[in-house]
Design an enzyme around this catalytic site. Structure first.
Site, PDB file in Angstrom:
ATOM      1  N   PRO A  99       0.832  -1.205   0.000  1.00  0.00           N
ATOM      2  CA  PRO A  99       0.000   0.000   0.000  1.00  0.00           C
ATOM      3  C   PRO A  99       0.866   1.255   0.000  1.00  0.00           C
ATOM      4  O   PRO A  99       1.964   1.270   0.562  1.00  0.00           O
ATOM      5  CB  PRO A  99      -0.806  -0.121   1.298  1.00  0.00           C
ATOM      6  CG  PRO A  99       0.015  -0.999   2.176  1.00  0.00           C
ATOM      7  CD  PRO A  99       0.760  -1.927   1.265  1.00  0.00           C
ATOM      8  N   HIS A 100       0.368   2.283  -0.655  1.00  0.00           N
ATOM      9  CA  HIS A 100       1.089   3.552  -0.754  1.00  0.00           C
ATOM     10  C   HIS A 100       0.085   4.626  -1.132  1.00  0.00           C
ATOM     11  O   HIS A 100      -1.062   4.329  -1.467  1.00  0.00           O
ATOM     12  CB  HIS A 100       2.195   3.457  -1.812  1.00  0.00           C
ATOM     13  CG  HIS A 100       1.692   3.011  -3.145  1.00  0.00           C
ATOM     14  ND1 HIS A 100       1.455   1.682  -3.424  1.00  0.00           N
ATOM     15  CD2 HIS A 100       1.334   3.702  -4.244  1.00  0.00           C
ATOM     16  CE1 HIS A 100       0.985   1.586  -4.658  1.00  0.00           C
ATOM     17  NE2 HIS A 100       0.896   2.791  -5.178  1.00  0.00           N
ATOM     18  N   ALA A 101       0.535   5.862  -1.084  1.00  0.00           N
ATOM     19  CA  ALA A 101      -0.275   6.993  -1.520  1.00  0.00           C
ATOM     20  C   ALA A 101       0.678   8.013  -2.129  1.00  0.00           C
ATOM     21  O   ALA A 101       1.899   7.808  -2.148  1.00  0.00           O
ATOM     22  CB  ALA A 101      -1.068   7.579  -0.351  1.00  0.00           C
TER      23      ALA A 101
END
Length: 167
Positions: A77-79
């Site tokens: 997960p990342h943003a």
């Protein structure tokens, strides 16, 4: 001489991106959102990202689907940097019980690595380092078998030193 800015500009090794304090094992979660929150919480608590980064990672999962499940049992997960990244880093957690992220090919997930990158070029470099590391099956199995966070950090540290990673 401003060593802080030099460190920012220096290309970080994987062992610098995932320091010991960013590793947790045997985290008990009920679903994929809790898994993302657990990994994101480490980044918040250790000053890598703002609180809103966690919600942004979950929003991306809902909008784009389980593409963040990058290999068998591994989610990344990342943003975006503008979603509250203060400094680059990653948090790695192993899950007590694997959870489904919605990836027909790679579920269930038992390793979650949250990525915080300051810009797109560091994002690509960090991903390239991580991809090389995760392509070594024996290293991934050592992570899965680890009973202590230090064991995982040792695997990452040895890889960084042996591969000449990022230097």
């Amino acid at each position: 001489m401003n060593s802080g800015s030099e460190v920012e500009k220096a290309e970080l090794k994987l062992k610098d991106m995932i320091p010991l304090e960013n590793i947790r094992i045997g985290i008990d979660v009920k679903d994929r959102e809790e898994a993302i929150r657990a990994a994101g919480r480490i980044l918040v608590d250790n000053g890598y990202v703002e609180e809103r980064f966690i919600d942004a990672m979950i929003k991306i999962l809902h909008e784009l689907g389980p593409y963040i499940v990058i290999a068998k049992g591994i989610a990344l997960p990342h943003a975006r940097p503008e979603d509250g990244v203060k400094r680059p880093g990653m948090a790695l957690i192993t899950l007590k019980n694997p959870v489904n992220f919605g990836s027909s090919e790679n579920d269930p997930v038992d390793i979650v690595i949250a990525l915080a990158a300051k810009d797109s070029s560091s994002h690509v470099k960090a991903l390239a380092q991580l991809a090389r590391f995760l392509s070594e099956r024996d290293k991934v199995e050592k992570i899965r078998r680890a009973k202590k966070e230090e064991e995982i950090y040792e695997v990452i540290k040895e890889y960084s030193e042996d591969s000449g990673d990022a230097n």
